[in-house]
Design a protein around this motif. Structure first.
Motif: not given
Length: 337
Positions: A103-107, A95-98, A111-115
């Protein structure tokens, strides 16, 4: 079972509670990006048992944060730094991987900050420049001076926290932000001499255009204004436009424009205060938890350098922004005539 004892303390609201850490073997600081310089100065000498360790886990917010400066820019001896992402978690649920991939695709910035542990946005209030994107507007490498090109210096020259930003406009119209100077408890004359020294070493006998705060012409008790002081060292500051909405639009117009397919403003990565301000440090304050925000930004450590940048932009680009407004013409057909 093995005699270990766990103690939980808050650094911000319970500084006296740190005294119990004197005999600690390991002190783990979670969400370390929020820890102030004062709290670190109090905590580190307290954890002093021979062989003791301090572990810090955090996602960085701003480059100017005390934790980033202390442990990443100037790490103490015997510091071990490890970057850990969600890919390193063998127990990460699908679930978290998805969620991360979405997030990588949309923002990508989020993504760079949170993940990915990149710099993020910590906004107290409402962000002044939502148009700013670090991955677009901040250069990956240090910007070099452009030869035979005028140097434009923006000034916020009131009080004891003067600021100056050093810029150039390239042949394509791209605005290069090369250097920031942020003063603290310093007079404008000493500050200006420091700026001049750096510029002379960097540009030699370059041509300069200085643009600043019209309020910098207000006089002090000995009948001299900051502009008067700067003239003593051959800096003649022309007035920028003081109206905040005009200043904001002058910068926003740069952030949303491309020149030859490239962003029309690019910032040297060393301009940390300016970048952190763009990402949220420079913000409109909320009015008493009402969800309503003031019309002008909070005056803080980020506002002075942003004021300096804005004043320069109002004279360099404001007419360009005005000319972007659509023109509507009424055309009469021959029959209507």
């Amino acid at each position: 079972l093995n005699g270990s004892q766990f103690i939980f303390r808050g650094l911000k609201h319970n500084p006296d509670g740190l005294k119990s850490f004197e005999g600690a073997d390991i002190c783990w600081v979670e969400e370390g990006q929020r820890v102030s310089e004062e709290s670190w100065d109090m905590l580190i000498p307290t954890v002093r048992k021979e062989g003791s360790e301090i572990w810090v886990s955090f996602n960085p917010d701003f480059q100017t944060d005390a934790t980033w400066q202390r442990f990443m820019i100037n790490p103490p001896p015997d510091t071990l730094i490890a970057k850990v992402g969600y890919e390193d978690n063998p127990f990460l649920p699908d679930t978290l991987k998805k969620e991360a991939e979405h997030c990588k695709v949309t923002n990508i910035q989020k993504y760079n900050h949170i993940w990915q542990g990149g710099f993020g946005v910590r906004i107290v209030g409402k962000q002044v420049y939502p148009e700013f994107k670090r991955h677009i507007h901040v250069s990956l490498h240090s910007l070099q001076p452009i030869a035979n090109t005028q140097v434009v210096r923006g000034w916020d020259n009131t009080g004891l926290s003067p600021a100056c930003v050093i810029t150039q406009v390239g042949v394509t119209g791209q605005w290069h932000i090369l250097k920031e100077f942020c003063g603290s408890d310093i007079g404008i004359l000493d500050f200006g001499e420091g700026v001049n020294l750096w510029c002379n070493q960097t540009f030699g006998n370059g041509k300069y255009r200085d643009i600043g705060d019209p309020a910098g012409r207000s006089r002090d008790s000995i009948k001299m204004s900051p502009a008067d002081y700067l003239r003593k060292i051959n800096i003649s500051v022309e007035n920028g436009i003081q109206t905040f909405k005009v200043r904001r639009e002058a910068i926003a117009g740069r952030l949303t424009k491309l020149v030859n397919g490239q962003p029309s403003i690019v910032i040297d990565p060393a301009c940390q205060v300016l970048i952190d301000g763009f990402e949220g440090g420079y913000a409109y304050p909320e009015i008493s938890n009402t969800g309503i925000f003031k019309d002008e930004p909070e005056k803080n450590e980020y506002s002075h350098i942003h004021d300096a940048l804005q004043y320069a932009a109002t004279r360099l680009f404001i007419f360009e922004n005005i000319n972007r407004k659509p023109v509507v013409r009424r055309v009469l057909s021959p029959l209507a005539a």
